[in-house]
Design an enzyme around this catalytic site. Structure first.
Site, PDB file in Angstrom:
ATOM      1  N   ASP A   1       0.713  -0.971   0.258  1.00  0.00           N
ATOM      2  CA  ASP A   1       0.671   0.405   0.028  1.00  0.00           C
ATOM      3  C   ASP A   1       0.719   1.237   0.247  1.00  0.00           C
ATOM      4  O   ASP A   1       0.562   2.501   0.095  1.00  0.00           O
ATOM      5  CB  ASP A   1      -0.494  -0.046   1.048  1.00  0.00           C
ATOM      6  CG  ASP A   1      -2.078  -0.708   0.894  1.00  0.00           C
ATOM      7  OD1 ASP A   1      -2.559  -1.631  -0.059  1.00  0.00           O
ATOM      8  OD2 ASP A   1      -2.280  -1.069   1.822  1.00  0.00           O
TER       9      ASP A   1
ATOM     10  N   ASP B   1      -6.642  -3.652  -5.398  1.00  0.00           N
ATOM     11  CA  ASP B   1      -6.433  -3.010  -4.611  1.00  0.00           C
ATOM     12  C   ASP B   1      -5.390  -2.455  -5.047  1.00  0.00           C
ATOM     13  O   ASP B   1      -5.095  -1.342  -5.268  1.00  0.00           O
ATOM     14  CB  ASP B   1      -6.445  -2.761  -3.037  1.00  0.00           C
ATOM     15  CG  ASP B   1      -7.609  -3.939  -2.608  1.00  0.00           C
ATOM     16  OD1 ASP B   1      -8.224  -5.160  -3.323  1.00  0.00           O
ATOM     17  OD2 ASP B   1      -8.146  -2.903  -1.244  1.00  0.00           O
TER      18      ASP B   1
HETATM   19  N1  GLY Z   1      -7.296  -1.246  -0.102  1.00  0.00           N
HETATM   20  C1  GLY Z   1      -8.371  -1.978   1.625  1.00  0.00           C
HETATM   21  C2  GLY Z   1      -8.983  -2.153   1.731  1.00  0.00           C
HETATM   22  O1  GLY Z   1      -9.880  -1.252   0.496  1.00  0.00           O
HETATM   23  O2  GLY Z   1     -10.026  -2.355   2.525  1.00  0.00           O
END
Ligand code: GLY
Length: 399
Positions: free
Chosen positions: A116, A177
């Protein structure tokens, strides 16, 4: 891209006539909603200058936390958006303090062993560099991009999402994601002239298109590849209802992420694919166009996820921008984005409250673990503001 998926069917839009017939919110209405969001940022600005909001609220209020979560860049991104939308220096000053926090975080390696880093550093530090030439931001974002590259698995051609790379539970796992983490790599190639960042992003997005997107244009949340042979193994969920359902926020990450990557990898298959995901999403919405948390559900009593709706609205705008004017669904995608933003502004805004109060009610963070259910989620607030800025300003993404 050699991707048969893009040639597959795009579902006909079931509610195109109704969506196109809705009156569009005018500029004054959108500006009023934008002003309401800025008022909510103002109420929390002091609290969240040397601290960050937690990922999701409790009773609509975010508690403060240190810069240790995957979500901390969203608030800083909101400060940069507020600065761009208003020209007010107080937002820039607060954002600049946070850039130093992000630099410290990557230097001290505080919870950076995950994918992330794009969410964190595109919105806080690439933005700082792009908007103000902030060198500290540039250095921190480049360090984050280098760190992200350590998660690249060459045989599988993907960036592993979570866990230590030696952890068998997480080995070879990519997640939808991650589409939003790839722009950091593309930006790093542009900044440094080093093609390796871009090449990793290229192979990851192609793997995501081929394996995470199912033939019907729904998505797995996560997909395992064999990290040694590179063979595709199986899809599974983490935050969705089931392995074979379609987690709404995951679909929204796809709708927004494939077109954002298209800015760097001009491949029409990415846009064709995003359009297929968008149509699948729009065909599974409740009447007010704000999705339930998983697209297997299409109405109450199942919880909405306003954060997924806000992400999807940005994605639909990005998609409409990239589609040819002759595309039969382009106008509907744009109209749907406008309608979602208006509905969120009319019916989902939390009342202006004490410091820490969120912007959008009725988000869901992690339903299977019952975390942040029917709460504000900080990424939902970010994407809602991003959508408003897209609709009211000439805006270049931080992504
Ligand atoms: N990227 C983690 C979420 O969307 O909760």
């Amino acid at each position: 891209m050699t991707m048969s998926l893009s040639a597959s069917l795009r579902e006909p839009l079931r509610r195109a006539d109704e969506i196109l017939a809705r009156p569009r919110p005018d500029k004054a209405r959108l500006e009023a909603i934008l002003a309401a969001v800025l008022a909510r940022i103002d109420a929390s600005l002091d609290l969240f200058t040397d601290a960050f909001p937690k990922p999701s609220s409790e009773g609509g209020v975010y508690a403060p936390m240190d810069n240790t979560e995957w979500t901390n860049g969203f608030w800083t991104g909101m400060l940069w958006l507020a600065f761009e939308a208003s020209g007010e220096a107080r937002y820039r000053r607060a954002a600049e303090r946070q850039v130093e926090s992000f630099r410290d975080r990557i230097e001290r390696e505080v919870n950076v062993d995950h994918h992330d880093l794009g969410f964190l550093y595109s919105l806080s530090c690439v933005s700082a560099w792009k908007l103000t030439g902030n060198e500290s931001g540039r250095e921190a974002a480049l360090a984050a991009a280098r760190r992200l590259m350590t998660r690249y698995l060459p045989a599988a051609g993907i960036i592993q999402a979570w866990g230590d790379l030696s952890d068998p539970e997480q080995a070879g796992r990519m997640i939808i994601d991650c589409n939003l983490n790839l722009p950091l790599l593309y930006w790093a190639s542009e900044e440094t002239g080093d093609p390796s960042f871009r090449e990793a992003a290229h192979t990851h997005i192609e793997a995501a298109a081929r394996h995470i997107v199912r033939p019907d244009a729904s998505t797995f949340h996560t997909f395992y590849m064999d990290p040694k042979s590179g063979a595709p193994l199986r899809g599974s969920t983490h935050q969705g209802f089931s392995d074979d359902s379609c987690w709404a926020r995951g679909q929204a990450w796809g709708i927004s992420g494939f077109p954002l990557v298209h800015r760097y990898k001009a491949d029409p298959d990415l846009i064709a694919l995003a359009a297929r995901l968008a149509s699948y999403f729009l065909n599974r919405l409740p009447d007010d166009l704000v999705c339930c948390w998983d697209l297997i559900f299409t109405d109450a009593p199942h919880e909405r996820d306003s954060s997924a709706a806000a992400i999807a609205a940005c994605g639909l705008l990005e998609l409409a921008r990239a589609l040819p004017l002759t595309d039969p669904d382009r106008e509907t995608y744009e109209a749907a984005a406008l309608a979602m933003v208006e509905t969120l502004g009319d019916h989902y805004l939390l009342p202006l409250g004490k410091p820490g109060t969120g912007v959008l009610a009725h988000g869901v963070y992690h339903m299977p673990n019952r975390v942040g259910v029917d709460e504000a989620c900080i990424w939902g607030d970010y994407f809602f503001l991003e959508a408003l800025v897209r609709l009211t300003r000439v805006w270049e993404p931080y992504w």
